[in-house]
Design an enzyme around this catalytic site. Sequence first.
Site, short mmCIF file in Angstrom:
data_model
loop_
_atom_site.label_atom_id
_atom_site.label_comp_id
_atom_site.label_asym_id
_atom_site.label_seq_id
_atom_site.Cartn_x
_atom_site.Cartn_y
_atom_site.Cartn_z
N SER A 1 3.92 2.95 8.17
CA SER A 1 3.55 1.92 7.20
C SER A 1 4.77 1.40 6.46
O SER A 1 5.66 2.16 6.07
CB SER A 1 2.56 2.48 6.19
N GLY A 2 4.79 0.09 6.25
CA GLY A 2 5.88 -0.53 5.51
C GLY A 2 7.09 -0.87 6.35
O GLY A 2 7.95 -1.63 5.92
N ASP B 1 -0.30 -7.54 1.67
CA ASP B 1 0.24 -6.17 1.70
C ASP B 1 1.76 -6.22 1.84
O ASP B 1 2.32 -5.95 2.91
CB ASP B 1 -0.40 -5.41 2.86
N GLY C 1 2.73 6.91 8.55
CA GLY C 1 4.15 7.14 8.26
C GLY C 1 5.02 5.98 8.69
O GLY C 1 6.13 5.82 8.22
N HIS D 1 0.82 -1.22 0.00
CA HIS D 1 0.00 0.00 0.00
C HIS D 1 0.85 1.27 0.00
O HIS D 1 0.31 2.37 -0.18
CB HIS D 1 -0.99 0.00 1.17
#
Length: 266
Positions: free
Chosen positions: A213-214, A118, A211, A72
């Site tokens: 994320s990942g 994801d 922020g 995402h």
Amino acid sequence: MKLLVLALFVAGAYGCGLPTFHPVVSRVVGGEDARPNSWPWQISLQYNREGEWRHTCGGTLIADQWVLTAAHCISNGRQYRVAMGKHNLKETEEHAVFMSPASIIVHEKWSPLFIRNDIALIKLESPVTFSDAIMAACLPPAGLILPHDEPCFVTGWGRLYTGGPIADNLQQALLPVVDHQTCTKPDWWGFQVRDTMVCAGGDGVVSGCNGDSGGPLNCKNADGAWEVHGIVSFGLGLSCNYPKKPTVFTQVSSYMDWIDSKMVAY
């Protein structure tokens, strides 16, 4: 053979998951500034907006030319770069290295609607030289399930609180693992959490935030090396910290075959 291939990617003077500057991993409640370069596999994924590079997501260096992040985090048409060796996003730091992607591989079955699969890989334009500030995290064994309350740490430059600013300094926070049985209870995340995900946190005090994320869920293995067990995927949109709504991560151990195949193919 797969393990041999991955070992060759991270071979050299620096082994995976063993930082020169060890994290100060206190069990304080809430997030805190990380010790500089103590999570040397943490990267900042940045995009170009009108000539200015802006942080959008975190990610994990898992080999000298490979970064693991969330699907995402990737948008078509954006120009990205990977910032490695960073601690403060606003300062110029001598150890920092910036590279463009050679390839970005998003999981073929990524579903934005249901937030499934994801996960994405970024192949850097060239191998990065490992240093005290830049090295790879270890990957977990395929299929490994973390036990309930396993002490892991989320790291990133996400918002310091709901609606707040992106952090300047890399943050770390203790997020104990929540087992699948608990996380799928109706008053927790219910059916939204699949067995390819891992939950952590949920005490209403600390969680991942926009922020982050990942970025990685960092957990220490029996040999003392840090493994990336999760990729920050989703949380409660209205609040970064809410009881019974832990941060949900893509469970890396569920995708080892996919990671291996892409790293070999590309």
